[in-house]
Design a protein around this motif. Structure first.
Motif, PDB file in Angstrom:
ATOM      1  N   HIS A 112       0.850  -1.180   0.000  1.00  0.00           N
ATOM      2  CA  HIS A 112       0.000   0.000   0.000  1.00  0.00           C
ATOM      3  C   HIS A 112       0.887   1.232   0.000  1.00  0.00           C
ATOM      4  O   HIS A 112       1.939   1.249   0.642  1.00  0.00           O
ATOM      5  CB  HIS A 112      -0.899  -0.011   1.243  1.00  0.00           C
ATOM      6  CG  HIS A 112      -2.035   0.957   1.193  1.00  0.00           C
ATOM      7  ND1 HIS A 112      -1.892   2.275   1.524  1.00  0.00           N
ATOM      8  CD2 HIS A 112      -3.330   0.786   0.845  1.00  0.00           C
ATOM      9  CE1 HIS A 112      -3.063   2.896   1.403  1.00  0.00           C
ATOM     10  NE2 HIS A 112      -3.944   2.009   0.977  1.00  0.00           N
ATOM     11  N   ASP A 125      -3.337   3.433  -4.970  1.00  0.00           N
ATOM     12  CA  ASP A 125      -3.163   2.173  -5.682  1.00  0.00           C
ATOM     13  C   ASP A 125      -2.491   1.144  -4.770  1.00  0.00           C
ATOM     14  O   ASP A 125      -1.796   1.482  -3.805  1.00  0.00           O
ATOM     15  CB  ASP A 125      -2.302   2.366  -6.927  1.00  0.00           C
ATOM     16  CG  ASP A 125      -2.955   3.280  -7.943  1.00  0.00           C
ATOM     17  OD1 ASP A 125      -4.170   3.519  -7.829  1.00  0.00           O
ATOM     18  OD2 ASP A 125      -2.236   3.751  -8.856  1.00  0.00           O
ATOM     19  N   ASN A 146     -11.632   7.538  -7.013  1.00  0.00           N
ATOM     20  CA  ASN A 146     -12.868   7.934  -6.345  1.00  0.00           C
ATOM     21  C   ASN A 146     -13.271   9.328  -6.825  1.00  0.00           C
ATOM     22  O   ASN A 146     -12.568   9.943  -7.634  1.00  0.00           O
ATOM     23  CB  ASN A 146     -12.732   7.885  -4.813  1.00  0.00           C
ATOM     24  CG  ASN A 146     -11.702   8.880  -4.273  1.00  0.00           C
ATOM     25  OD1 ASN A 146     -11.536   9.981  -4.794  1.00  0.00           O
ATOM     26  ND2 ASN A 146     -10.994   8.481  -3.212  1.00  0.00           N
ATOM     27  N   ALA A 206     -12.268   0.736  -9.620  1.00  0.00           N
ATOM     28  CA  ALA A 206     -10.967   0.056  -9.619  1.00  0.00           C
ATOM     29  C   ALA A 206     -10.753  -0.640 -10.950  1.00  0.00           C
ATOM     30  O   ALA A 206     -11.677  -1.244 -11.504  1.00  0.00           O
ATOM     31  CB  ALA A 206     -10.884  -0.956  -8.479  1.00  0.00           C
ATOM     32  N   ARG A 224     -16.403   4.842  -5.550  1.00  0.00           N
ATOM     33  CA  ARG A 224     -15.096   4.360  -5.956  1.00  0.00           C
ATOM     34  C   ARG A 224     -15.162   3.484  -7.210  1.00  0.00           C
ATOM     35  O   ARG A 224     -16.219   2.938  -7.545  1.00  0.00           O
ATOM     36  CB  ARG A 224     -14.488   3.532  -4.804  1.00  0.00           C
ATOM     37  CG  ARG A 224     -14.138   4.362  -3.588  1.00  0.00           C
ATOM     38  CD  ARG A 224     -13.994   3.510  -2.336  1.00  0.00           C
ATOM     39  NE  ARG A 224     -15.284   3.161  -1.767  1.00  0.00           N
ATOM     40  CZ  ARG A 224     -15.446   2.522  -0.605  1.00  0.00           C
ATOM     41  NH1 ARG A 224     -14.376   2.157   0.094  1.00  0.00           N
ATOM     42  NH2 ARG A 224     -16.654   2.246  -0.144  1.00  0.00           N
ATOM     43  N   GLU A 267     -15.593  10.318  -1.366  1.00  0.00           N
ATOM     44  CA  GLU A 267     -14.481   9.365  -1.420  1.00  0.00           C
ATOM     45  C   GLU A 267     -14.971   7.918  -1.405  1.00  0.00           C
ATOM     46  O   GLU A 267     -14.208   6.987  -1.720  1.00  0.00           O
ATOM     47  CB  GLU A 267     -13.518   9.589  -0.265  1.00  0.00           C
ATOM     48  CG  GLU A 267     -14.063   9.199   1.090  1.00  0.00           C
ATOM     49  CD  GLU A 267     -13.046   9.410   2.208  1.00  0.00           C
ATOM     50  OE1 GLU A 267     -12.224   8.503   2.428  1.00  0.00           O
ATOM     51  OE2 GLU A 267     -13.092  10.488   2.829  1.00  0.00           O
ATOM     52  N   GLU A 272      -7.303  11.274  -1.811  1.00  0.00           N
ATOM     53  CA  GLU A 272      -6.830  10.548  -2.977  1.00  0.00           C
ATOM     54  C   GLU A 272      -6.991   9.039  -2.780  1.00  0.00           C
ATOM     55  O   GLU A 272      -6.700   8.506  -1.711  1.00  0.00           O
ATOM     56  CB  GLU A 272      -5.350  10.865  -3.220  1.00  0.00           C
ATOM     57  CG  GLU A 272      -4.757  10.164  -4.439  1.00  0.00           C
ATOM     58  CD  GLU A 272      -3.272  10.432  -4.597  1.00  0.00           C
ATOM     59  OE1 GLU A 272      -2.676   9.919  -5.566  1.00  0.00           O
ATOM     60  OE2 GLU A 272      -2.701  11.156  -3.739  1.00  0.00           O
ATOM     61  N   ALA A 273      -7.471   8.365  -3.822  1.00  0.00           N
ATOM     62  CA  ALA A 273      -7.534   6.902  -3.800  1.00  0.00           C
ATOM     63  C   ALA A 273      -6.143   6.347  -4.084  1.00  0.00           C
ATOM     64  O   ALA A 273      -5.486   6.761  -5.041  1.00  0.00           O
ATOM     65  CB  ALA A 273      -8.529   6.395  -4.841  1.00  0.00           C
ATOM     66  N   SER A 297     -13.645  12.051  -4.947  1.00  0.00           N
ATOM     67  CA  SER A 297     -13.257  13.114  -4.029  1.00  0.00           C
ATOM     68  C   SER A 297     -12.157  13.990  -4.620  1.00  0.00           C
ATOM     69  O   SER A 297     -11.228  13.485  -5.266  1.00  0.00           O
ATOM     70  CB  SER A 297     -12.780  12.513  -2.708  1.00  0.00           C
ATOM     71  OG  SER A 297     -12.286  13.520  -1.843  1.00  0.00           O
ATOM     72  N   MET A 339      -6.776   2.456  -8.337  1.00  0.00           N
ATOM     73  CA  MET A 339      -7.958   2.876  -7.590  1.00  0.00           C
ATOM     74  C   MET A 339      -8.347   4.317  -7.925  1.00  0.00           C
ATOM     75  O   MET A 339      -7.485   5.154  -8.199  1.00  0.00           O
ATOM     76  CB  MET A 339      -7.720   2.762  -6.080  1.00  0.00           C
ATOM     77  CG  MET A 339      -7.264   1.379  -5.619  1.00  0.00           C
ATOM     78  SD  MET A 339      -8.472   0.071  -5.968  1.00  0.00           S
ATOM     79  CE  MET A 339      -9.873   0.647  -4.999  1.00  0.00           C
TER      80      MET A 339
END
Length: 455
Positions: free
Chosen positions: A123, A445, A436, A412, A410, A407, A442-443, A438, A434
């Motif tokens: 992550h 990856d 979203n 993917a 979403r 957010e 931030e989404a 928002s 990823m």
């Protein structure tokens, strides 16, 4: 050893040998499957292994039929021999007493199985972690040819410490009795998987692509979802099957804006059963390579707010489809939920906890997945390239006076590979792009690597 007249050409001898292989794999194990047709749950892995064997031999024969050149007889013989050896193991595994004949106590089967997963997740914020995600044992017992027990015990995240879920979970996912009322109808009672979606009942690691389960099957359909209940299962017509149960409902006091219904699963410990939910699923598999399904679930989920009288009616509608043709696989699913009294429950939870959960009236999600098997037919192993697009929104429609948290709308794009060194072992890698809605949050990856197996 199979022999053929020496007057035949190598090509004809090879075809005769392969035809015998196909007949062995198709007829020997399938007879045992017919005898044990009610054992669908604990035999899921064996059935899929059988399907892989049938498809592999059929593709090989088809290839030999269409080739213009003299085939490599030795290579084809080696491939078929390996497949037939696996077919013999399947036939041994599926051996059982004849239908209608009471087996002596010492001869009764004690079926067992299991599946395990090890994940490496990276992550952008938390870094890379290694997690033995699941260790699952499946077991059962045939009391007679008409009464059987099925059980599944799962340890998640390797360690349970002090009963807290922070360090893992020990869960009894299945423990039910199945009573065969007729060849096409059974009654079932106990702890059961909710019959909804593609993943919830068939979530062994070698049965799906991607290290983690689809997001739609996590946030919209809260897989893995199991509950106490009872009901009927059966088959009718040409390729139709159904399941309809009364089961413990979801607890709306545990719903959330980001994870939707997921934390509302009761999981069998002193479940509230005062107003059980109703679930019904219909499946069709009458066309080779095609599987269609649909589920409707409805229940009152507001019981966690006593003494307040809140119904919190929740409805889930889900439809799914799968299709396989030669090296291609397609899979898709759509799920939507309706949640009555969301505004009332938001205010009630804020009064109890001081936190306003911002629960939505409607949530929905869908995904479409395509996979292609890259290796040529002569290779014994399998390597599949897959792509899955998902769109999931746990804030799709808000009650009056509440605004959506963007957010949680979403999507993917998941791209990855699945390598099968054996039919029951899967080595996986994927990257999740990823997104979203928002402008602030931030989404992030992620990439994942995993290995899973079942037996």
């Amino acid at each position: 050893m199979l022999t053929t007249p020496s007057s035949r050409s190598p090509w004809k001898r090879l075809r005769a040998w392969l035809a015998a292989c196909v007949a062995f794999v198709l007829l020997a194990p399938s007879g045992a499957l017919a005898q044990q047709s009610t054992d669908e749950d604990w035999k899921r892995s064996i059935e899929q292994r059988l399907e892989r064997l049938e498809e592999g031999l059929t593709r090989l024969l088809d290839h030999l039929d269409r080739t213009d050149e003299e085939p490599d007889a030795e290579s084809a013989r080696e491939q078929a021999a390996a497949l037939v050896e696996e077919g013999q193991r399947l036939a041994d595994d599926l051996s059982a007493p004849s239908p209608g004949a009471e087996a002596p106590v010492e001869a009764k089967r004690l079926p067992y199985g299991g599946y395990m997963e090890l994940h490496f997740n990276d992550h952008e914020v938390s870094g890379t972690s290694a997690d033995f995600h699941r260790f699952v044992l499946l077991f059962g017992h045939d009391f007679s040819d008409k009464v059987r027990f099925v059980g599944e015990l799962e340890l998640e995240h390797a360690l349970v410490e002090g009963g807290g879920e922070q360090a893992g979970e020990l869960e009894l996912e299945q423990a039910y009795l199945d009573f065969q009322l007729s060849p096409s109808l059974s009654a079932r009672a106990g702890m059961m998987l909710v019959p909804i979606g593609i993943i919830n009942e068939r979530h062994e690691p070698a049965s799906f692509h991607g290290v983690e389960r689809p997001f739609v099957d996590t946030f919209i359909v809260p897989s893995t979802w199991f509950s106490n209940g009872f009901g009927l299962t059966g088959r009718f017509g040409s390729g139709f099957s159904f399941k309809t149960f009364l089961m413990s409902s979801l607890d709306a006091s545990m719903f959330s804006a980001g994870e939707g219904l997921r934390d509302g699963r009761q999981k069998g410990f002193e479940d509230d059963f005062s107003d059980p939910a109703v679930v019904a699923r219909l499946e069709y598999s009458g066309v080779p390579g095609l599987s269609l399904g649909g589920t409707y679930w409805t229940g009152k989920t507001g019981f966690g707010f006593e003494p307040l009288q809140i119904d919190g009616n929740t409805k889930i509608l889900e439809v799914d489809a799968q299709y396989a043709w030669r090296r291609f696989q397609l899979k898709g699913q759509y799920a939507t939920t309706e949640f009555d009294d969301a505004g009332i429950i938001n205010r009630a939870l804020q009064g109890q906890t001081g936190i306003q959960p911002n629960l939505a009236e409607e949530m929905n999600g869908h995904y479409l997945e395509a996979a292609y098997h890259l290796f040529p037919r002569r290779i014994r192993n399998e390597l599949a390239l897959f792509y899955r697009y998902e769109d999931f929104d746990t804030q799709h429609k808000m009650p009056a006076g509440f605004l959506p948290i963007t957010e949680f709308k979403r999507d993917a794009h998941v791209l990855g590979l699945t390598f099968f060194p054996l039919p029951d072992v899967a080595i996986k890698a994927d990257y999740n792009f990823m997104g979203n809605d928002s402008n602030v949050v931030e989404a992030l990856d992620t990439w994942n690597v995993g290995i899973g197996w079942w037996f």
